[in-house]
Design a protein around this motif. Structure first.
Motif, PDB file in Angstrom:
ATOM      1  N   GLY A 180     -14.524 -35.685 -51.826  1.00 48.26           N
ATOM      2  CA  GLY A 180     -14.529 -34.234 -51.977  1.00 48.26           C
ATOM      3  C   GLY A 180     -14.425 -33.797 -53.423  1.00 48.26           C
ATOM      4  N   GLY A 181     -13.662 -34.530 -54.206  1.00 50.25           N
ATOM      5  CA  GLY A 181     -13.498 -34.178 -55.607  1.00 50.25           C
ATOM      6  C   GLY A 181     -14.769 -34.271 -56.413  1.00 50.25           C
ATOM      7  N   ALA A 182     -15.768 -34.994 -55.887  1.00 50.44           N
ATOM      8  CA  ALA A 182     -17.037 -35.169 -56.604  1.00 50.44           C
ATOM      9  C   ALA A 182     -18.090 -34.165 -56.172  1.00 50.44           C
ATOM     10  N   ARG A 183     -17.725 -33.221 -55.299  1.00 55.92           N
ATOM     11  CA  ARG A 183     -18.709 -32.295 -54.751  1.00 55.92           C
ATOM     12  C   ARG A 183     -18.490 -30.871 -55.234  1.00 55.92           C
ATOM     13  N   ALA A 184     -18.219 -30.698 -56.497  1.00 51.56           N
ATOM     14  CA  ALA A 184     -18.103 -29.355 -57.059  1.00 51.56           C
ATOM     15  C   ALA A 184     -19.454 -28.653 -56.879  1.00 51.56           C
ATOM     16  N   PRO A 185     -19.431 -27.309 -56.708  1.00 47.66           N
ATOM     17  CA  PRO A 185     -18.312 -26.387 -56.842  1.00 47.66           C
ATOM     18  C   PRO A 185     -17.566 -26.119 -55.541  1.00 47.66           C
ATOM     19  N   TYR A 186     -17.774 -26.954 -54.519  1.00 45.47           N
ATOM     20  CA  TYR A 186     -17.165 -26.662 -53.229  1.00 45.47           C
ATOM     21  C   TYR A 186     -15.665 -26.934 -53.206  1.00 45.47           C
TER      22      TYR A 186
END
Length: 479
Positions: free
Chosen positions: A186-192
């Protein structure tokens, strides 16, 4: 109870099985005016054009659903096959099912000859190591090819391939098997931002409930430790399924639920408060709504949670009570002097709601029977939530271009709200949205093992694969 809140709860009870014509009459009065509706239409069509021209990952669930609606014979066959193969323990029965389901459909339905996803037989056989591109061979009967492939490869290999194919489809909807893996991805899926949902259905035993409690405890700690800094609304969150935390989460066991489940909820919510993240109570079947609202009321008034704004609840627009529930939540938040998150969804249990009402011989349904009425309800609820900025942080879950355009119209210059999408769905729409609008978006991300996935996967596919769904209709330029 405060008299105003008591009156609003009474309104929720009255609207439980409200006559649909009367419910729609009320909702029509809460819709945007003609000029606003025209702007919404133009904006929605602009989104639709972008979605239709955006390239899709051919392995994605959305690509699959665009080619195969689940009300087609092929779609139903594939879901029956996948669901059954995961449950059938003996090879003989599984082989008979395979021969029946795969041999009878018209599998070449897609218009794009370069996409193997257009061929569900390829989908089923893609991991056998001998992927057959039957649409590259002219004048070949796909049903006959399926039969020959099964005969050539052997049923055990094809059964394994179908299971692996469903795993690939499942991976479009599930972020990871463990919460530690999930927060890393999840941390790699900015800007979500993310709302993590620990997969699982209702508990059947106290041991089940204890296992889910430990799972939620670990999830809250992991998300709190990894989430980016900021307001509680801006950070990642965790969704709680109440029926997973108690084996008898039902109205008939109200006293027991409050004695046993409420302390567990208070413990989990207290842990989330310490970690600075939000908690949302997920929506479930309509007969559990009143109990859910009472537990939410108890948490909202808990003095140990004073001055914390991370409490949230999901509201299903397909329920005839949805607008009344929104009014009550707003009033409760003001009475408790807190701001709560409301995740507005359309609803994912429609088939079961309708069937239970029929089996029980009820005079009417708790949910709207027409999708257009649900859309009216969604708009009316959204307007209520946006008008209550002091009490509510609205989160609008949708994959529908018109719903997105409607929210943007209703919000005007406001930016203190967010959109939400399911992992694996709505990628093209949200790409277009984020490219043109500075809005916050959250991804609802299930976490769990493949064995826990099936009920969730079937709900998602039924919800988004029906012929009336936006995800399926967007593939048809005539719509």
């Amino acid at each position: 109870m405060d008299p105003a809140l008591h009156a609003l709860r009474a309104a929720i009870a009255r609207d439980h099985r409200l006559d649909e014509a009367e419910a729609v009459r009320r909702l029509r009065a809460a819709q945007p005016d003609k000029a606003a509706s025209q702007r919404i239409t133009r904006h929605a069509l602009a989104f639709a054009r972008q979605v239709r021209t955006a390239p899709l990952d051919p392995l994605s669930a959305e690509s699959f659903l665009r080619h195969y609606g689940l009300s087609t014979r092929e779609g139903v066959a594939l879901m029956c096959l996948a669901e059954a193969l995961l449950r059938i323990p003996d090879a003989g029965t599984a082989g008979e099912l395979l021969r029946e389901k795969l041999a009878g459909g018209r599998w070449v339905l897609g218009e794009d000859p370069g996409s193997w996803v257009a061929n569900a037989a390829d989908w089923a056989l893609m991991l056998t190591g001998t992927l057959a591109r039957w649409h590259d061979v002219s004048n070949v009967d796909p049903a006959a090819q399926v039969k020959r492939a099964v005969a050539r490869l052997g049923e055990p290999m094809v059964r394994g391939a179908v299971r692996q194919a469903m795993r690939i489809l499942a991976e479009q909807f599930v972020l990871a098997e463990t919460i530690d893996e999930a927060v890393g991805r999840g941390g790699a899926r900015a800007p979500y931002r993310f709302s993590y949902d620990m997969l699982g259905e209702a508990s059947r035993t106290a041991e089940d409930a204890e296992r889910y409690f430990e799972s939620y405890t670990s999830a809250i700690r992991a998300v709190a430790a990894s989430s980016r800094p900021g307001r509680v609304f801006d950070r990642d969150a965790v969704s709680l399924k109440l029926s997973a935390l108690h084996p008898r989460f039902e109205e008939a066991q109200r006293v027991r639920v409050f004695a046993e489940l409420l302390p567990r909820l208070q413990s989990l919510v207290g842990l989330a408060r310490e970690g600075g993240i939000g908690i949302t109570l997920d929506a479930e079947e309509s007969e559990r709504l009143e109990l859910t609202l009472d537990l939410f009321d108890a948490l909202a008034r808990d003095p140990d949670l004073e001055h914390w704004h991370g409490l949230g609840i999901a509201v299903q627009a397909y329920q005839k009570r949805a607008a009344a529930v929104c009014d009550w939540v707003v009033a409760l938040a003001r009475a408790a002097r807190r701001r709560v998150t409301v995740r507005l969804v359309k609803g994912a249990y429609w088939d079961g709601e309708v069937k239970r009402a029929q089996q029980l011989g009820m005079t009417d349904y708790p949910v709207f029977t027409r999708k257009t009425a649900t859309d009216l309800s969604y708009t009316a609820c959204a307007a209520r939530l946006l008008q209550a900025a002091d009490a509510v942080y609205p989160a609008f879950a949708t994959h529908n271009c018109r719903s997105v355009a409607t929210i943007l119209e209703l919000a005007g210059d406001r930016s203190d709200f967010e959109f939400q999408r399911l992992l694996g769905m709505g990628e093209a729409l949200y790409g277009a949205l984020l490219a043109g609008h500075p809005v916050a978006c959250r991804m609802y991300a299930p976490v769990g093992s493949f064995t826990d996935l099936l009920p969730y996967l079937v709900r998602r596919l039924l919800e988004n694969g029906a012929n009336t769904s936006f995800v399926h209709q967007i593939a048809d330029p005539a719509v």
